[in-house]
Every structure is written in structure tokens, then in C-alpha cells.
Design a protein around this motif. Sequence first.
Motif, mmCIF file in Angstrom:
data_model
loop_
_atom_site.group_PDB
_atom_site.id
_atom_site.type_symbol
_atom_site.label_atom_id
_atom_site.label_comp_id
_atom_site.label_asym_id
_atom_site.label_seq_id
_atom_site.Cartn_x
_atom_site.Cartn_y
_atom_site.Cartn_z
ATOM 1 N N ARG A 1 0.004 49.058 -27.555
ATOM 2 C CA ARG A 1 0.851 48.382 -28.494
ATOM 3 C C ARG A 1 1.695 49.356 -29.079
ATOM 4 O O ARG A 1 2.930 49.173 -29.310
ATOM 5 N N GLU B 1 -5.914 49.354 -25.664
ATOM 6 C CA GLU B 1 -5.111 48.315 -26.209
ATOM 7 C C GLU B 1 -4.097 48.638 -27.376
ATOM 8 O O GLU B 1 -3.201 48.292 -27.577
ATOM 9 N N GLU C 1 4.246 50.742 -26.661
ATOM 10 C CA GLU C 1 5.522 49.627 -26.563
ATOM 11 C C GLU C 1 6.488 49.693 -27.652
ATOM 12 O O GLU C 1 7.727 49.532 -27.302
ATOM 13 N N SER C 2 5.858 49.989 -28.966
ATOM 14 C CA SER C 2 6.850 50.104 -29.958
ATOM 15 C C SER C 2 7.606 51.396 -29.809
ATOM 16 O O SER C 2 8.961 51.631 -30.206
#
Length: 309
Positions: free
Chosen positions: A68, A64, A71-72
Motif C-alpha cells: 500500500r 500488504e 503504491e502511494s
Amino acid sequence: MRELLEPIVIYTHVVRAQGFSAAARRLGISKSKVSSQVSLLEQQLGVQLVQRTTRSLSLTEAGETLYRHGESIIREVDSAVANVQSLHHEIRGVLRVGITQAFGSMHLMPLIPDFMSRYPNLELEISFLDHKVDVVNEGLDLLLTMSEQLPLGMVARPLMDCRFVLVASPDYLAKHGVPTTPDDLVKHNCLVYKSEWYEHAVWEFKRGSDEKKIPVKGNYRVDDAPALKEVAKKGLGIVYLSTYLLENELQEGELIPILTEWSLTHPLALQAVYPRRQNLAPKVRAFTDFVKESLGEVPPWDRKLALLL
């Protein structure tokens, strides 16, 4: 650590697509490469990222966290590319847009040829979507929606306010009478929009300083506004709908507006929803600006209906 950049990007696409095969198709590479890159990433980091089963893919806590950050990274790269392209004032690439089904087909599709003629180097992919949309996981650049429950972590830019009207067929009103106040609605069959996550069963009215919220009931509930319109035309009951659906029916007298001295105050707007980014991609800005400009402060259908409402 630069050698991990490609595996991180591939891993992020696996999570977005919720599977190795789907990610491989989106990326245009083999499933075996996707699997080997994710395995390499786990080996290099010394952690398990995903728990593989035959039917689903779930993430560990480490997975997880990396997702994140992945994605950034992808958003920053997209933003950098878009900003470099914008230096040449070119809108190019692929723009993936999700649009609410009824509004999109009725009022946005006629605008698309003009948009494409303005930006001939842009490829446009449109998906009609009426379910609860995950913008990132479905690979969209933006979503045009009238949903009242917007995705978390998204930017929502209002493009147009919706105007509502209460209508019924001439047959229904002849049989059951015309309501003269909102309170009369409790004696009528009211057709209600109801979806998995929302039910519009309290109708809101305002006249001057007088405000009313009327709990309504009826024998028909559905998660599709055009479906409500169609059964109202057949005389089933009274319905609370946005005017963007009703231009033809009101002009032709198939549906009759009622309680017009009251304003319907249900808050709803067409919004452009996209991931929160430091720099908005020029192609996204171009599309949202175009839609807002084309619809105007008062949309075309409301201008046509001004004398009827």
C-alpha cells in the motif's frame, strides 16, 4: 533509508504483476535482479513480505502494508513528474487506457486519430476489457467503463449518460404481438444480460409519476450486450439495450422500438475510472476531457435517432 527506494518500487511492481517474471518484463530488467531486490528488502526490514509458491504469490501482513505504501510512493512520483511536465504545457509519456469492448470499438476508436494529432508527443496503449478490471494491478492509467460495480478506492468521473430502449425484431413482434404496457412483458421471451457478478433481470420503466419494475424471464442469458442484439435481430425475443448499440439497426428497421411512451430508467453511464490521487496526471485529464468534449451532452447516435424514438 533512501537506498530502499528502488527495492520498494520493484517489490510494488511484483505485487502489481502477481509474479517476479511478469514484473521483470514490465520493468525491463532481469528476473534475477527483481528477486534479489525483494530478498534485499526483506533482509533490510527483517520481515517476510511474500510467500512464494510455484503457481502463485501471496503477501504476508507486512507485505500488504508495504505494498500500500509502495503504491502511494509510485503515484506521488508519477504525479510529480506529470506536474513538472505540465509546466511546459506538454502532454507526453505513455497513457494506458482500458476500454469496454463494444463501446470502444464502435464509438471511441474513430476519435483516436484526432486525439493523437492533438498530442503528438503522447504514446497511447489501449486494451479492450470486458472482465472485472483491477486498474492498478493491470497497469492502467484509467479505465473507460459502463460497469455498475466500480473498483474500490477509485475516482469515477461520469462522461456520458446512456439512454436505453426496448426493441425486438419485426418477425418476433408479428409472431408474438406487440406489448402495450410493461406488464405485458411477463408473457414474452425477454433476453437478459447476465455476467459473473450481475444480472439485469428486473426492467425499470417510468411514465410521468407511474413507475414500474418488471421481473422478466427468457430462454437466453449472456454477458455480452452485442450478443443480445444479434439474437434479437434473429427474432429470439425482446431486449433492453443502450442506444449506442442500435443506431444502424433502428434506422434500417432490423429492430423495432416498443413501449416508447415509457422511459427506461436503468442508471448507467460511461465513466472514466482512475486511482484516487491528489493531482491528476495531465495526460489522463487530457484524454477524459477529449472524450467528454467529443461525445457532447447528447451523443451523436442519440441525435440521429431522435426522430425514431
